[in-house]
Design an enzyme around this catalytic site. Structure first.
Site, PDB file in Angstrom:
ATOM      1  N   ARG A 165       0.836  -1.245  -0.083  1.00 13.27           N
ATOM      2  CA  ARG A 165      -0.246  -0.108   0.089  1.00 13.27           C
ATOM      3  C   ARG A 165       0.904   1.214   0.047  1.00 13.27           C
ATOM      4  NH1 ARG A 165      -3.002  -3.839   2.655  1.00 13.27           N
ATOM      5  NH2 ARG A 165      -5.253  -4.022   2.121  1.00 13.27           N
ATOM      6  N   ILE A 207       1.371 -12.660   5.434  1.00 23.54           N
ATOM      7  CA  ILE A 207       1.380 -13.672   4.855  1.00 23.54           C
ATOM      8  C   ILE A 207       2.867 -14.457   4.512  1.00 23.54           C
ATOM      9  CG2 ILE A 207      -0.752 -13.023   3.798  1.00 23.54           C
ATOM     10  CD1 ILE A 207       0.527 -12.709   1.346  1.00 23.54           C
ATOM     11  N   ASP A 208       3.795 -13.871   4.968  1.00 25.13           N
ATOM     12  CA  ASP A 208       5.070 -14.430   4.395  1.00 25.13           C
ATOM     13  C   ASP A 208       5.667 -15.525   5.143  1.00 25.13           C
ATOM     14  OD1 ASP A 208       6.170 -12.930   7.096  1.00 25.13           O
ATOM     15  OD2 ASP A 208       6.119 -11.269   5.972  1.00 25.13           O
ATOM     16  N   HIS A 239      -4.622 -13.280   7.417  1.00 21.30           N
ATOM     17  CA  HIS A 239      -4.975 -12.959   6.053  1.00 21.30           C
ATOM     18  C   HIS A 239      -4.196 -14.081   5.240  1.00 21.30           C
ATOM     19  CE1 HIS A 239      -5.136  -8.442   6.638  1.00 21.30           C
ATOM     20  NE2 HIS A 239      -6.317  -8.960   6.923  1.00 21.30           N
ATOM     21  N   CYS A 260      -8.636 -34.516 -11.031  1.00 15.00           N
ATOM     22  CA  CYS A 260      -9.594 -33.347 -10.446  1.00 15.00           C
ATOM     23  C   CYS A 260      -9.839 -32.150 -11.578  1.00 15.00           C
ATOM     24  CB  CYS A 260      -9.146 -32.815  -9.241  1.00 15.00           C
ATOM     25  SG  CYS A 260      -9.864 -31.505  -8.535  1.00 15.00           S
TER      26      CYS A 260
END
Length: 259
Positions: free
Chosen positions: A36, A105-106, A123, A160
């Site tokens: 951001r 998210i790392d 997240h 799948c």
């Protein structure tokens, strides 16, 4: 006047349950760009293109997402935990940290040494993926190899053939219920809540310090820029996440006798 790091260390030592909440400012010190901030990812890509609805709704949306993912994943995977991550591991080993609630998210908290059950990922986690049809798990590195070999839209292995989605929360997607409920519970149960590297503008994650404060916890905010909750905090410290946490952990260690 008491030094802010000394004050935080004193509160940590005296706390029954300290919870730390980390945001992008924690990861930028490991070389992961803040999406951001000026010059971040959303200056180069339009975030409106990367909604959950676009990803689920069309192959073109998935192709666009994986184009971004192919670029960003190597940066995330190549990053290493910084002194702030290691400082939190020190606090946990000293018995002075209940858990970390993170917007990141790392996977860097776990890679630094925190047990996975002490890291609540609001997240998601960019190192994992799964098929939405059969729920088969995939390592994100395997998906990256496919992308680099020329695959534009990864799908689940035959028979799948389902849509593979990274285990991260996209725009327009609900936050994971189990993790959100656990984060709320631990926030309310804390008596010291420390925010590190978050602007506290992304909701519902930013509700966590509000839950803690309303339940009676002390609130500490460590961030380079002002946040909307600064007026509610017991202490606000502007500075580097890594430097501040390393300083605090060192002082806590000097006060705690381990057995």
């Amino acid at each position: 006047m008491i030094d802010p790091a000394d004050q935080i260390a004193d509160w940590v030592v005296g706390s029954r349950r300290t919870v730390v909440f980390t945001g992008a400012g924690m990861s930028t010190e490991s070389g992961i760009p803040d999406f951001r901030s000026p010059g971040g990812v959303w200056d180069r890509f339009d975030p409106n293109e990367f909604t959950f609805q676009n990803f689920i709704g069309s192959e073109a949306g998935r192709r666009r997402y994986w184009e971004l993912g192919r670029t960003v994943y190597p940066v995330v995977r190549g990053a290493e935990p910084n002194p702030g991550h290691h400082a939190l591991v020190t606090l946990w080993r000293l018995g002075r940290l209940d858990c970390v609630i993170t917007q990141n998210i790392d996977d860097l908290h776990q890679r630094a040494g925190l047990p996975p059950d002490r890291v609540i990922e609001l997240h998601g986690n960019a190192t994992r993926a799964r098929c939405l049809a059969c729920e088969r798990p995939y390592d994100r590195g395997e998906i990256q190899a496919w992308l680099e070999s020329g695959v534009e839209v990864p799908t689940c292995e035959p028979p799948c053939g389902g849509v593979i989605k990274p285990r991260t929360v996209m725009f327009g997607e609900a936050m994971p219920q189990e993790e959100t409920e656990e984060a709320e519970q631990r926030s309310r149960a804390s008596d010291l809540f420390i925010v590190v590297g978050s602007s506290l503008v992304v909701y519902p994650a930013a509700h966590m310090p509000v839950h803690a404060k309303r339940a009676g916890a002390r609130l500490v905010i460590v961030n380079r820029t002002a946040t909307p909750l600064d007026p509610e905090a017991d202490l606000v410290l502007s500075g580097s996440a890594g430097a501040v946490l390393a300083n605090v952990a060192e002082r806590v260690a000097s006060r705690v006798v381990t057995t």
